[in-house]
Design a protein around this motif. Sequence first.
Motif, mmCIF file in Angstrom:
data_model
loop_
_atom_site.group_PDB
_atom_site.id
_atom_site.type_symbol
_atom_site.label_atom_id
_atom_site.label_comp_id
_atom_site.label_asym_id
_atom_site.label_seq_id
_atom_site.Cartn_x
_atom_site.Cartn_y
_atom_site.Cartn_z
ATOM 1 N N ARG A 36 0.151 17.032 -9.890
ATOM 2 C CA ARG A 36 -0.525 17.769 -8.813
ATOM 3 C C ARG A 36 -1.086 19.061 -9.358
ATOM 4 O O ARG A 36 -0.510 19.669 -10.259
ATOM 5 C CB ARG A 36 0.466 18.095 -7.689
ATOM 6 C CG ARG A 36 0.998 16.854 -7.051
ATOM 7 C CD ARG A 36 2.045 17.229 -6.034
ATOM 8 N NE ARG A 36 2.768 16.032 -5.666
ATOM 9 C CZ ARG A 36 2.926 15.657 -4.406
ATOM 10 N NH1 ARG A 36 2.477 16.377 -3.449
ATOM 11 N NH2 ARG A 36 3.590 14.562 -4.148
ATOM 12 N N ALA A 69 3.956 5.572 -5.630
ATOM 13 C CA ALA A 69 3.926 5.554 -7.098
ATOM 14 C C ALA A 69 2.884 6.525 -7.633
ATOM 15 O O ALA A 69 3.145 7.267 -8.581
ATOM 16 C CB ALA A 69 3.643 4.137 -7.605
ATOM 17 N N ARG A 70 1.700 6.555 -7.002
ATOM 18 C CA ARG A 70 0.648 7.489 -7.443
ATOM 19 C C ARG A 70 1.093 8.935 -7.259
ATOM 20 O O ARG A 70 0.849 9.780 -8.104
ATOM 21 C CB ARG A 70 -0.651 7.221 -6.688
ATOM 22 C CG ARG A 70 -1.471 6.083 -7.265
ATOM 23 C CD ARG A 70 -2.872 6.090 -6.692
ATOM 24 N NE ARG A 70 -2.883 5.813 -5.262
ATOM 25 C CZ ARG A 70 -3.050 4.613 -4.717
ATOM 26 N NH1 ARG A 70 -3.220 3.562 -5.468
ATOM 27 N NH2 ARG A 70 -3.047 4.461 -3.413
ATOM 28 N N SER A 71 1.755 9.204 -6.148
ATOM 29 C CA SER A 71 2.175 10.593 -5.893
ATOM 30 C C SER A 71 3.241 11.037 -6.883
ATOM 31 O O SER A 71 3.338 12.211 -7.222
ATOM 32 C CB SER A 71 2.670 10.762 -4.469
ATOM 33 O OG SER A 71 3.900 10.108 -4.286
ATOM 34 N N ASP A 112 0.831 -1.209 0.000
ATOM 35 C CA ASP A 112 0.000 0.000 0.000
ATOM 36 C C ASP A 112 0.865 1.258 0.000
ATOM 37 O O ASP A 112 0.589 2.213 -0.727
ATOM 38 C CB ASP A 112 -0.930 0.030 1.209
ATOM 39 C CG ASP A 112 -2.122 -0.892 1.052
ATOM 40 O OD1 ASP A 112 -2.412 -1.318 -0.093
ATOM 41 O OD2 ASP A 112 -2.759 -1.193 2.080
ATOM 42 N N LEU A 157 3.564 9.648 -10.095
ATOM 43 C CA LEU A 157 3.043 9.576 -11.454
ATOM 44 C C LEU A 157 1.890 10.530 -11.746
ATOM 45 O O LEU A 157 1.717 10.941 -12.883
ATOM 46 C CB LEU A 157 2.602 8.146 -11.775
ATOM 47 C CG LEU A 157 3.724 7.083 -11.721
ATOM 48 C CD1 LEU A 157 3.138 5.695 -11.909
ATOM 49 C CD2 LEU A 157 4.770 7.379 -12.781
ATOM 50 N N LEU A 158 1.110 10.854 -10.729
ATOM 51 C CA LEU A 158 -0.043 11.731 -10.974
ATOM 52 C C LEU A 158 0.356 13.181 -10.795
ATOM 53 O O LEU A 158 0.967 13.551 -9.800
ATOM 54 C CB LEU A 158 -1.187 11.386 -10.005
ATOM 55 C CG LEU A 158 -1.801 9.990 -10.193
ATOM 56 C CD1 LEU A 158 -2.854 9.765 -9.103
ATOM 57 C CD2 LEU A 158 -2.418 9.838 -11.572
ATOM 58 N N GLN A 190 3.886 1.515 -1.152
ATOM 59 C CA GLN A 190 4.525 1.607 -2.466
ATOM 60 C C GLN A 190 3.546 2.147 -3.502
ATOM 61 O O GLN A 190 3.915 2.978 -4.344
ATOM 62 C CB GLN A 190 5.055 0.236 -2.897
ATOM 63 C CG GLN A 190 6.244 -0.218 -2.092
ATOM 64 C CD GLN A 190 6.617 -1.663 -2.383
ATOM 65 O OE1 GLN A 190 6.043 -2.315 -3.236
ATOM 66 N NE2 GLN A 190 7.601 -2.166 -1.652
ATOM 67 N N ARG A 191 2.304 1.692 -3.458
ATOM 68 C CA ARG A 191 1.290 2.184 -4.405
ATOM 69 C C ARG A 191 1.043 3.683 -4.219
ATOM 70 O O ARG A 191 0.946 4.426 -5.192
ATOM 71 C CB ARG A 191 -0.024 1.412 -4.217
ATOM 72 C CG ARG A 191 0.027 0.003 -4.737
ATOM 73 C CD ARG A 191 -1.329 -0.694 -4.572
ATOM 74 N NE ARG A 191 -1.184 -2.101 -4.749
ATOM 75 C CZ ARG A 191 -1.366 -3.024 -3.802
ATOM 76 N NH1 ARG A 191 -1.746 -2.673 -2.587
ATOM 77 N NH2 ARG A 191 -1.195 -4.302 -4.056
ATOM 78 N N LYS A 192 0.932 4.112 -2.966
ATOM 79 C CA LYS A 192 0.709 5.534 -2.691
ATOM 80 C C LYS A 192 1.873 6.375 -3.190
ATOM 81 O O LYS A 192 1.679 7.439 -3.775
ATOM 82 C CB LYS A 192 0.483 5.759 -1.199
ATOM 83 C CG LYS A 192 -0.868 5.294 -0.721
ATOM 84 C CD LYS A 192 -1.018 5.483 0.778
ATOM 85 C CE LYS A 192 -2.329 4.902 1.247
ATOM 86 N NZ LYS A 192 -2.468 4.923 2.708
#
Length: 107
Positions: free
Chosen positions: A105, A98-100, A92, A102-103, A94-96
């Motif tokens: 702001r 990666a999202r921060s 979880d 790649l996405l 790692q996913r957070k």
Amino acid sequence: LVLLVKEYITENKIKDTSTIFKMSAIHLNRIVKEIGTRIGRKDITPHVLRHTFGTLYYSQTKDLMATRDVLGQRSIAATQRYVHGTEEEALDRQRKLARSILLPRNP
């Protein structure tokens, strides 16, 4: 918890504390439920406490064999249940991350 155990020893006039935990499963469950009620957590059971201890012990030591031994289990497969939560938490995070990354702001 320590205070509650000391209170239990005093109330029950236990002289030999080496035998304090030689009690029936029903009695232990009753004590744990009472502690849970006192702290506002009715979902606490001996199983939950054991699982929490196993998970925390593994998360501190990262030693599956030591965790197995401390829990008194024969099978590593049984002990791996305690690892699952910590591995899932790591995924979880790692996913957070990666999202921060790649996405985009909003400025």
